[in-house]
Design a protein around this motif. Structure first.
Motif, PDB file in Angstrom:
ATOM      1  N   THR A  55       0.838  -1.210   0.000  1.00 49.47           N
ATOM      2  CA  THR A  55       0.000   0.000   0.000  1.00 49.47           C
ATOM      3  C   THR A  55       0.861   1.244   0.000  1.00 49.47           C
ATOM      4  O   THR A  55       1.925   1.279   0.629  1.00 49.47           O
ATOM      5  CB  THR A  55      -0.950   0.027   1.207  1.00 49.47           C
ATOM      6  OG1 THR A  55      -1.704   1.254   1.194  1.00 49.47           O
ATOM      7  CG2 THR A  55      -0.191  -0.073   2.515  1.00 49.47           C
ATOM      8  N   THR A  56       0.415   2.238  -0.713  1.00 46.21           N
ATOM      9  CA  THR A  56       1.106   3.515  -0.735  1.00 46.21           C
ATOM     10  C   THR A  56       0.975   4.216   0.606  1.00 46.21           C
ATOM     11  O   THR A  56      -0.019   4.045   1.318  1.00 46.21           O
ATOM     12  CB  THR A  56       0.557   4.415  -1.853  1.00 46.21           C
ATOM     13  OG1 THR A  56       1.138   5.712  -1.758  1.00 46.21           O
ATOM     14  CG2 THR A  56      -0.952   4.565  -1.747  1.00 46.21           C
TER      15      THR A  56
ATOM     16  N   GLY B  67       6.354   2.627  -2.039  1.00 51.39           N
ATOM     17  CA  GLY B  67       6.057   3.527  -3.131  1.00 51.39           C
ATOM     18  C   GLY B  67       5.365   2.770  -4.244  1.00 51.39           C
ATOM     19  O   GLY B  67       5.545   1.552  -4.404  1.00 51.39           O
ATOM     20  N   SER B  68       4.556   3.466  -5.025  1.00 53.01           N
ATOM     21  CA  SER B  68       3.769   2.787  -6.056  1.00 53.01           C
ATOM     22  C   SER B  68       4.654   2.106  -7.096  1.00 53.01           C
ATOM     23  O   SER B  68       4.356   1.001  -7.549  1.00 53.01           O
ATOM     24  CB  SER B  68       2.832   3.782  -6.732  1.00 53.01           C
ATOM     25  OG  SER B  68       1.869   4.271  -5.813  1.00 53.01           O
TER      26      SER B  68
ATOM     27  N   VAL C 259      -2.088   1.375  -5.357  1.00 54.75           N
ATOM     28  CA  VAL C 259      -1.103   2.253  -5.994  1.00 54.75           C
ATOM     29  C   VAL C 259      -1.756   3.561  -6.406  1.00 54.75           C
ATOM     30  O   VAL C 259      -2.966   3.630  -6.649  1.00 54.75           O
ATOM     31  CB  VAL C 259      -0.463   1.583  -7.231  1.00 54.75           C
ATOM     32  CG1 VAL C 259       0.335   0.348  -6.808  1.00 54.75           C
ATOM     33  CG2 VAL C 259      -1.510   1.200  -8.270  1.00 54.75           C
ATOM     34  N   ALA C 260      -0.933   4.594  -6.456  1.00 55.10           N
ATOM     35  CA  ALA C 260      -1.407   5.890  -6.946  1.00 55.10           C
ATOM     36  C   ALA C 260      -1.504   5.840  -8.465  1.00 55.10           C
ATOM     37  O   ALA C 260      -0.653   5.256  -9.136  1.00 55.10           O
ATOM     38  CB  ALA C 260      -0.443   6.995  -6.514  1.00 55.10           C
TER      39      ALA C 260
ATOM     40  N   GLN D 142      -0.707   4.612 -13.480  1.00 54.62           N
ATOM     41  CA  GLN D 142       0.403   3.668 -13.525  1.00 54.62           C
ATOM     42  C   GLN D 142       0.395   2.990 -14.891  1.00 54.62           C
ATOM     43  O   GLN D 142      -0.658   2.601 -15.394  1.00 54.62           O
ATOM     44  CB  GLN D 142       0.271   2.604 -12.435  1.00 54.62           C
ATOM     45  CG  GLN D 142       0.445   3.110 -11.031  1.00 54.62           C
ATOM     46  CD  GLN D 142       1.879   3.514 -10.721  1.00 54.62           C
ATOM     47  OE1 GLN D 142       2.823   2.994 -11.314  1.00 54.62           O
ATOM     48  NE2 GLN D 142       2.028   4.454  -9.809  1.00 54.62           N
TER      49      GLN D 142
ATOM     50  N   THR E   7       7.225  11.093  -5.089  1.00 59.15           N
ATOM     51  CA  THR E   7       5.899  10.498  -4.908  1.00 59.15           C
ATOM     52  C   THR E   7       4.887  11.052  -5.908  1.00 59.15           C
ATOM     53  O   THR E   7       5.013  12.175  -6.405  1.00 59.15           O
ATOM     54  CB  THR E   7       5.380  10.755  -3.488  1.00 59.15           C
ATOM     55  OG1 THR E   7       5.204  12.168  -3.307  1.00 59.15           O
ATOM     56  CG2 THR E   7       6.375  10.253  -2.448  1.00 59.15           C
ATOM     57  N   GLN E   8       3.861  10.244  -6.174  1.00 58.69           N
ATOM     58  CA  GLN E   8       2.765  10.696  -7.018  1.00 58.69           C
ATOM     59  C   GLN E   8       2.014  11.853  -6.366  1.00 58.69           C
ATOM     60  O   GLN E   8       1.512  12.744  -7.043  1.00 58.69           O
ATOM     61  CB  GLN E   8       1.798   9.540  -7.279  1.00 58.69           C
ATOM     62  CG  GLN E   8       2.314   8.467  -8.214  1.00 58.69           C
ATOM     63  CD  GLN E   8       2.196   8.881  -9.668  1.00 58.69           C
ATOM     64  OE1 GLN E   8       2.931   9.767 -10.128  1.00 58.69           O
ATOM     65  NE2 GLN E   8       1.297   8.264 -10.387  1.00 58.69           N
TER      66      GLN E   8
ATOM     67  N   ASN F 170       7.013  11.980   3.928  1.00 62.01           N
ATOM     68  CA  ASN F 170       6.110  10.999   3.320  1.00 62.01           C
ATOM     69  C   ASN F 170       5.282  10.227   4.344  1.00 62.01           C
ATOM     70  O   ASN F 170       5.064   9.025   4.204  1.00 62.01           O
ATOM     71  CB  ASN F 170       6.915  10.009   2.473  1.00 62.01           C
ATOM     72  CG  ASN F 170       7.574  10.664   1.280  1.00 62.01           C
ATOM     73  OD1 ASN F 170       7.263  11.802   0.936  1.00 62.01           O
ATOM     74  ND2 ASN F 170       8.483   9.958   0.655  1.00 62.01           N
TER      75      ASN F 170
END
Length: 299
Positions: A100-101, A131-132, A149-150, A153, A200-201, A224
């Motif tokens: 998980t992000t 991280g994604s 994920v963010a 992708q 990061t996204q 983060n």
């Protein structure tokens, strides 16, 4: 020697418990000749007499008593294996590795695991905050089963990504700050604000929001960890832009209690997706986790 027939062992145990072949036959819903055949085949297979047949009672020989004692353990183990297979087939048993992000809050994840525990109590989740990009790589390598994920992708190979939820981004402000009802990029750029790091996204999403207004401000601090950012906001160290997670129908994220929660203008959404390998689409434990995740989906 051939393996023992567990049905025949169960017949011998029923004779030991009930005292006669006839009573064992009745309890096991077998014809009396079948009970006699079971014992004869066991004795032939083991090369030992197991039962002494009397006029009214049947008793065990020492060899028969030894087989009954061990047979009870065998049947108990067999029942446990059958139950494990049944539970696994129904998605009630198994370990699912979920990435998980960090942008998913510490409130949403416990609620997700609680739903899973009630729906599928035999499924365990090994949770890893990643991280994604790393989560996508680990899915491809087979060291993760599912990942939050963010988005966006890029899909590659056997890894599939579908939309899971959309959460509005909001500005979290210290309690004492005076602020407009809606926070614009110009207003936020003129004040102390904090953000996730550039890799990061979340950072890229907020940077694009500022860019729409022709701005490129630098955050005062990059961290983060959503809860840490909220704590710094509560301490008056600055504002933060984070998602407002509607964890259930009762309301928003309780982690924001005591903070000013202001919508952004123009609005901004954080998009999350569920990623998994297509080859594991029929795994019952993974399907159970996906079902729990779907209860937290939003458009």
């Amino acid at each position: 020697m051939r393996n023992l027939n567990l049905d025949q062992v169960q017949t011998l145990i029923a004779i030991a418990d009930l005292g006669t072949l006839a009573a064992a036959a009745q309890a096991l819903h077998l014809a009396p000749p079948t009970v006699s055949l079971h014992i004869s085949e066991l004795e032939s297979r083991l090369g030992a007499a197991l039962v002494v047949r009397g006029r009214r009672q049947a008793s065990l020989t020492p060899a028969g008593a030894a087989l009954v004692a061990g047979g009870r353990r065998l049947l108990a183990g067999a029942d446990e294996v059958v139950e494990q297979v049944r539970r696994r087939a129904q998605g009630l048993e198994g370990l699912v590795r979920l990435g998980t992000t960090a942008g998913v809050s510490a409130h949403l994840l416990p609620r997700l695991l609680d739903v899973l525990a009630r729906q599928s109590p035999g499924v365990d989740v090994a949770l890893d905050v990643l991280g994604s990009a790393e989560a996508m790589a680990r899915l491809a390598a087979g060291t993760l089963d599912l990942a939050i994920v963010a988005l966006p992708q890029a899909t590659a190979g056997q890894v599939q990504v579908v939309h899971w939820r959309s959460d509005p981004m909001v500005a979290l402000l210290p309690p004492g700050w005076e602020a407009p009802e809606r926070i614009s990029a110009e207003w936020l750029a003129a004040h102390r604000w904090m953000s996730f790091g550039p890799a990061t996204q979340m950072y890229r999403l907020i940077a694009a929001w500022f860019a729409q207004a022709g701005l490129s401000p630098r955050p005062r601090l990059e961290l983060n960890h959503p809860l840490a950012l909220r704590s710094l906001v509560a301490a008056g160290q600055g504002a933060a832009v984070l998602p407002l997670e509607q964890a259930d129908v009762t309301g928003g994220d309780p982690d924001n209690t005591g903070l000013q929660v202001c919508p952004l203008h123009p609005p901004l959404l954080r998009q999350l997706g569920l990623a998994r390998r297509a080859s594991e689409g029929h795994d019952a434990a993974i399907q159970s986790v996906l079902k729990a995740l779907e209860s937290f989906a939003s458009s």
